[in-house]
Write a protein that holds these residues in place. Structure first.
Motif, PDB file in Angstrom:
ATOM      1  N   VAL A   1       0.836  -1.204   0.000  1.00 39.55           N
ATOM      2  CA  VAL A   1       0.000   0.000   0.000  1.00 39.55           C
ATOM      3  C   VAL A   1       0.873   1.257   0.000  1.00 39.55           C
ATOM      4  O   VAL A   1       0.622   2.202  -0.743  1.00 39.55           O
ATOM      5  N   LEU A   2       1.896   1.257   0.831  1.00 39.69           N
ATOM      6  CA  LEU A   2       2.779   2.414   0.878  1.00 39.69           C
ATOM      7  C   LEU A   2       3.633   2.528  -0.377  1.00 39.69           C
ATOM      8  O   LEU A   2       4.137   3.603  -0.696  1.00 39.69           O
ATOM      9  N   ALA A   3       3.787   1.388  -1.081  1.00 40.66           N
ATOM     10  CA  ALA A   3       4.557   1.346  -2.329  1.00 40.66           C
ATOM     11  C   ALA A   3       5.964   1.864  -2.134  1.00 40.66           C
ATOM     12  O   ALA A   3       6.587   2.349  -3.075  1.00 40.66           O
ATOM     13  N   GLY A   4       6.452   1.770  -0.919  1.00 40.19           N
ATOM     14  CA  GLY A   4       7.801   2.259  -0.627  1.00 40.19           C
ATOM     15  C   GLY A   4       8.889   1.572  -1.418  1.00 40.19           C
ATOM     16  O   GLY A   4       9.660   2.222  -2.145  1.00 40.19           O
TER      17      GLY A   4
ATOM     18  N   TRP B   1      -8.740   0.702   4.075  1.00 41.87           N
ATOM     19  CA  TRP B   1      -8.288   2.049   4.425  1.00 41.87           C
ATOM     20  C   TRP B   1      -9.256   2.722   5.395  1.00 41.87           C
ATOM     21  O   TRP B   1      -9.397   3.943   5.415  1.00 41.87           O
TER      22      TRP B   1
ATOM     23  N   ALA C   1      -1.465   4.370   9.076  1.00 43.62           N
ATOM     24  CA  ALA C   1      -0.787   3.402   8.207  1.00 43.62           C
ATOM     25  C   ALA C   1      -1.407   2.035   8.447  1.00 43.62           C
ATOM     26  O   ALA C   1      -2.134   1.829   9.430  1.00 43.62           O
TER      27      ALA C   1
ATOM     28  N   HIS D   1       5.594   1.221   9.660  1.00 44.87           N
ATOM     29  CA  HIS D   1       5.415   1.502   8.229  1.00 44.87           C
ATOM     30  C   HIS D   1       5.877   2.924   7.912  1.00 44.87           C
ATOM     31  O   HIS D   1       6.579   3.163   6.914  1.00 44.87           O
TER      32      HIS D   1
ATOM     33  N   LEU E   1       9.157   4.405   5.754  1.00 43.66           N
ATOM     34  CA  LEU E   1       9.000   5.397   4.689  1.00 43.66           C
ATOM     35  C   LEU E   1       9.878   6.615   4.966  1.00 43.66           C
ATOM     36  O   LEU E   1      10.503   7.169   4.045  1.00 43.66           O
TER      37      LEU E   1
ATOM     38  N   LEU F   1      -2.823   9.008   5.011  1.00 43.41           N
ATOM     39  CA  LEU F   1      -1.897   7.914   4.725  1.00 43.41           C
ATOM     40  C   LEU F   1      -0.834   8.350   3.724  1.00 43.41           C
ATOM     41  O   LEU F   1      -1.138   8.567   2.555  1.00 43.41           O
TER      42      LEU F   1
ATOM     43  N   THR G   1       2.259   7.848   1.112  1.00 47.04           N
ATOM     44  CA  THR G   1       2.733   6.756   0.252  1.00 47.04           C
ATOM     45  C   THR G   1       4.068   7.134  -0.368  1.00 47.04           C
ATOM     46  O   THR G   1       4.432   8.309  -0.424  1.00 47.04           O
ATOM     47  N   GLY G   2       4.768   6.117  -0.861  1.00 49.77           N
ATOM     48  CA  GLY G   2       6.071   6.361  -1.466  1.00 49.77           C
ATOM     49  C   GLY G   2       6.009   7.299  -2.654  1.00 49.77           C
ATOM     50  O   GLY G   2       6.866   8.165  -2.819  1.00 49.77           O
TER      51      GLY G   2
ATOM     52  N   GLN H   1       3.842   9.683  -3.282  1.00 55.17           N
ATOM     53  CA  GLN H   1       3.564  11.057  -2.859  1.00 55.17           C
ATOM     54  C   GLN H   1       4.752  11.680  -2.117  1.00 55.17           C
ATOM     55  O   GLN H   1       5.059  12.855  -2.299  1.00 55.17           O
TER      56      GLN H   1
END
Length: 353
Positions: free
Chosen positions: A81-84, A254, A270, A296, A300, A340, A342-343, A345
């Protein structure tokens, strides 16, 4: 009616090919597999048939077939989800050069999916995890990208175990303060505190202020003191202090987890429900809580620091909140904070110069 299972028949090695041909004819329709160069047959039988087969001439042994499963590395849903890692890979960063402390129950020093650079035991004789909580938190941040188990948000960080909580998962505020002092002395960049208490404490407050002044980014679980209605000011200490980023938990949809603390101190949310990560003994387990949400964001933040080493803690904090997807009511709210991050953003899509 008896259910059938898959069995393996070992044939007498002398004349086994002749025995095989006879069995192939007599057991037609039950054979799953035969082998050209090995004296074995694979067959589906019920229990009654198994006992009959054992008595056949030339059958030396009958045993159940077993299954193996793939053991490839998984990307837990929260990490996805975070796409880190995906964004970080595009940018060529993985957290390397960033020193992260997990102030918790310790970390499993022998886990194949974790690499611990050092630490301190403020309770007990070793910073080896004797509870499991700290190892789970550490895996969310930094499980290795090694084709096994799971992968963390920032697998390249230097990971430090600050053991301030005992085998029961509890610890003195004074030990937490001592852990922050150690983090200052050892020049850590980020400290994750997946813990909390209901009471303010002058020593803990002083230690938090000192750590923040030393340039350490402090990330903490908002707490699991929330309620179904999302009412009240329930964020715990040290997340409640303004120098600390308070992180609440959301589920796969979410939506705020019913247990997630709410209130004016909440900064971000998160994934914190059904999170798969490392546990002692080289194993993995699903756990839930704001304790799982906080790491999480720690991971990030480590990616951001790795991509832009000159960023100060205050600037990282600003970018995390600015890069958050707004959830709940428009703008900041007491259920989701700023939302939340994300990577995509937070880190952007271009390689840092």
């Amino acid at each position: 009616m008896e259910g059938k299972k898959r069995y393996i028949l070992k044939l007498e090695e002398r004349y086994w090919r002749r025995r095989r041909e006879g069995l192939l004819r007599s057991l037609s329709g039950k054979i799953v597999r035969s082998f050209e160069t090995m004296p074995y047959l694979v067959i589906e039988l019920n229990q009654t048939e198994v006992e009959q087969i054992r008595n056949l001439r030339g059958v030396m042994e009958v045993f159940e077939d077993e299954q193996a499963t793939t053991q490839e590395q998984q990307i837990p849903w929260g990490v996805a989800v975070l796409a880190g890692p995906q964004v970080a890979s595009q940018l060529g960063v993985n957290g390397s050069g960033v020193r992260v402390g997990v102030l918790d129950t310790g970390i499993d020093l022998q886990h194949p999916d974790l690499k611990v650079a050092g630490g301190i035991a403020l309770t007990g004789d070793s910073f080896q995890d004797d509870n499991g909580h700290g190892t789970h938190v550490a895996g969310i941040i930094a499980a290795q990208d090694n084709s096994q188990g799971v992968v963390g948000i920032a697998p390249g960080v230097e990971l430090f175990a600050i053991k301030a909580l005992n085998s029961a998962g509890s610890g003195w505020y004074s030990d937490i303060a001592a852990g922050l002092e150690w983090a200052i002395k050892n020049r850590l960049d980020i400290v994750n505190l997946s813990l909390g208490g209901k009471q303010n404490n002058p020593l803990l407050r002083y230690a938090v202020k000192r750590a923040a002044r030393a340039g350490i980014l402090l990330m903490a679980a908002a707490g699991n003191a929330g309620n179904e209605e999302g009412k009240g000011d329930t964020v715990l200490y040290p997340a409640r202090y303004p120098e600390v980023m308070a992180v609440g938990a959301i589920d796969r949809q979410w939506q705020r987890a019913p247990f997630s603390s709410t209130g004016p101190a909440l900064d971000l949310v998160a994934p914190g429900v059904e999170i798969l990560s490392t546990i002692p003994g080289g194993d993995y387990k699903v756990m839930s809580g704001t304790s799982m949400a906080s790491p999480h964001i720690t991971g990030l933040a480590a990616l951001l620091k790795s991509a832009y080493p000159r960023l100060k803690a205050k600037e990282i904090r600003q970018r995390l909140t600015a890069g958050a997807i707004d959830l709940g009511s428009k703008g900041w709210d007491s259920w989701y904070g700023y939302g939340l991050p994300t990577g995509i953003q937070v880190l952007g899509k271009r390689k840092p110069r």
